[in-house]
Scaffold this active site. Structure first.
Site, PDB file in Angstrom:
ATOM      1  N   GLY A  86      92.361  23.962  29.613  1.00  0.00           N
ATOM      2  CA  GLY A  86      92.660  24.300  27.856  1.00  0.00           C
ATOM      3  C   GLY A  86      91.399  24.028  27.055  1.00  0.00           C
ATOM      4  N   ASN A  91      89.488  26.212  26.169  1.00  0.00           N
ATOM      5  CA  ASN A  91      89.458  27.362  25.344  1.00  0.00           C
ATOM      6  C   ASN A  91      90.403  27.026  24.092  1.00  0.00           C
ATOM      7  OD1 ASN A  91      87.726  29.746  25.608  1.00  0.00           O
ATOM      8  ND2 ASN A  91      88.328  29.334  27.635  1.00  0.00           N
ATOM      9  N   HIS A 115      88.253  36.551  28.488  1.00  0.00           N
ATOM     10  CA  HIS A 115      87.824  36.900  30.089  1.00  0.00           C
ATOM     11  C   HIS A 115      86.378  36.417  30.066  1.00  0.00           C
ATOM     12  CE1 HIS A 115      88.108  38.675  33.908  1.00  0.00           C
ATOM     13  NE2 HIS A 115      86.995  39.333  33.529  1.00  0.00           N
TER      14      HIS A 115
HETATM   15  C1  GRF Z   1      88.327  30.427  31.201  1.00  0.00           C
HETATM   16  O1  GRF Z   1      87.238  30.580  31.834  1.00  0.00           O
HETATM   17  C2  GRF Z   1      88.807  31.649  30.788  1.00  0.00           C
HETATM   18  O2  GRF Z   1      87.890  32.833  30.294  1.00  0.00           O
HETATM   19  C3  GRF Z   1      89.795  32.114  32.023  1.00  0.00           C
HETATM   20  O3  GRF Z   1      90.174  30.920  32.501  1.00  0.00           O
HETATM   21  C4  GRF Z   1      89.487  29.878  32.115  1.00  0.00           C
HETATM   22  C5  GRF Z   1      90.270  28.807  31.367  1.00  0.00           C
HETATM   23  O4  GRF Z   1      89.710  27.526  31.083  1.00  0.00           O
HETATM   24  N1  GRF Z   1      90.583  33.206  31.768  1.00  0.00           N
HETATM   25  P1  GRF Z   1      90.242  26.774  30.113  1.00  0.00           P
HETATM   26  O5  GRF Z   1      91.729  26.414  30.714  1.00  0.00           O
HETATM   27  O6  GRF Z   1      90.539  27.190  28.715  1.00  0.00           O
HETATM   28  O7  GRF Z   1      89.424  25.534  30.055  1.00  0.00           O
END
Ligand code: GRF
Length: 197
Positions: A12, A14, A110
């Site tokens: 999480g 992001n 992505h």
């Molecule tokens: C990120 O690299 C996102 O782009 C991909 O999965 C990862 C998730 O990371 N789809 P987080 O859970 O947000 O730390």
């Protein structure tokens, strides 16, 4: 106010970038109404709790079919009057009935410059392993609308990141997150809130 739901499967970071942008008033007139995980032990749910955001685990395997899961998820998000669904490290392929229900209102982050290193099988570290194996000197991240395909929807925003000598998939993943993902995901949400896209 643009009401969002953030769908997650893992750490999480992001999600955290969106929370931080809202709390620092860099992301304006946007709220996170709920965080939905397909895994009950996702650390992202803890992040939501720490910031007073309702979190829930909804597992596809608890439903008789993908369609029933899609219907339940769509009804749940409609009940929360969600304007925008943000896939932030969400590793479930959403069923068509869900995509149709929220058509044009689902975005995904992505970790590559689409159309490179995307599509079926390209997720997590595999994306960065493929970029290093191909020897690209520039990679990055993409925010795009979600359609029925995998990573095929219209592109909203991209940011490039240099590959450095000695990079491993892990170091590259970290740099792409820090320099690109955590920057463009809140920025893309703001663009949508401002109806610039
Ligand atoms: C990120 O690299 C996102 O782009 C991909 O999965 C990862 C998730 O990371 N789809 P987080 O859970 O947000 O730390």
């Amino acid at each position: 106010m643009l009401k969002t739901a953030v769908l997650v499967s893992g750490g999480g970071t992001n999600l955290q970038a969106i929370i931080d942008a809202i709390e620092n008033h860099k992301l304006k007139d946007v709220s996170i109404e709920c965080v939905v995980s397909n895994k009950e032990d996702a650390y992202a749910l803890r992040r939501a709790e720490d910031h007073g955001i309702p979190g829930i685990c909804i597992k596809p395997k608890d439903y008789a079919s993908k369609e029933e899961y899609g219907k339940y998820l769509a009804d749940f998000l409609r009940d929360h009057e969600i304007d925008l669904v943000v896939l932030a490290g969400f590793l479930v392929v959403l069923p068509k009935n869900f995509i149709d229900a929220f058509s044009g209102r689902i975005i995904n982050i992505h970790p590559s410059l689409i159309p490179s290193f995307c599509g079926d099988g390209f997720y997590g570290l595999k994306v960065h392993e493929a970029a290093l194996a191909r020897g690209v000197k520039v990679t990055g991240a993409t925010v795009h609308f979600v359609d029925a395909g995998t990573d095929t929807g219209p592109i909203i925003m991209q940011k490039a990141v240099y590959v450095e000598d000695g990079d491993t998939p892990e170091t590259l993943q970290k740099r792409v997150m820090e320099q690109a993902e955590w920057v463009i995901l809140p920025a893309a949400i703001q663009m949508i809130q401002q109806k610039k896209i």
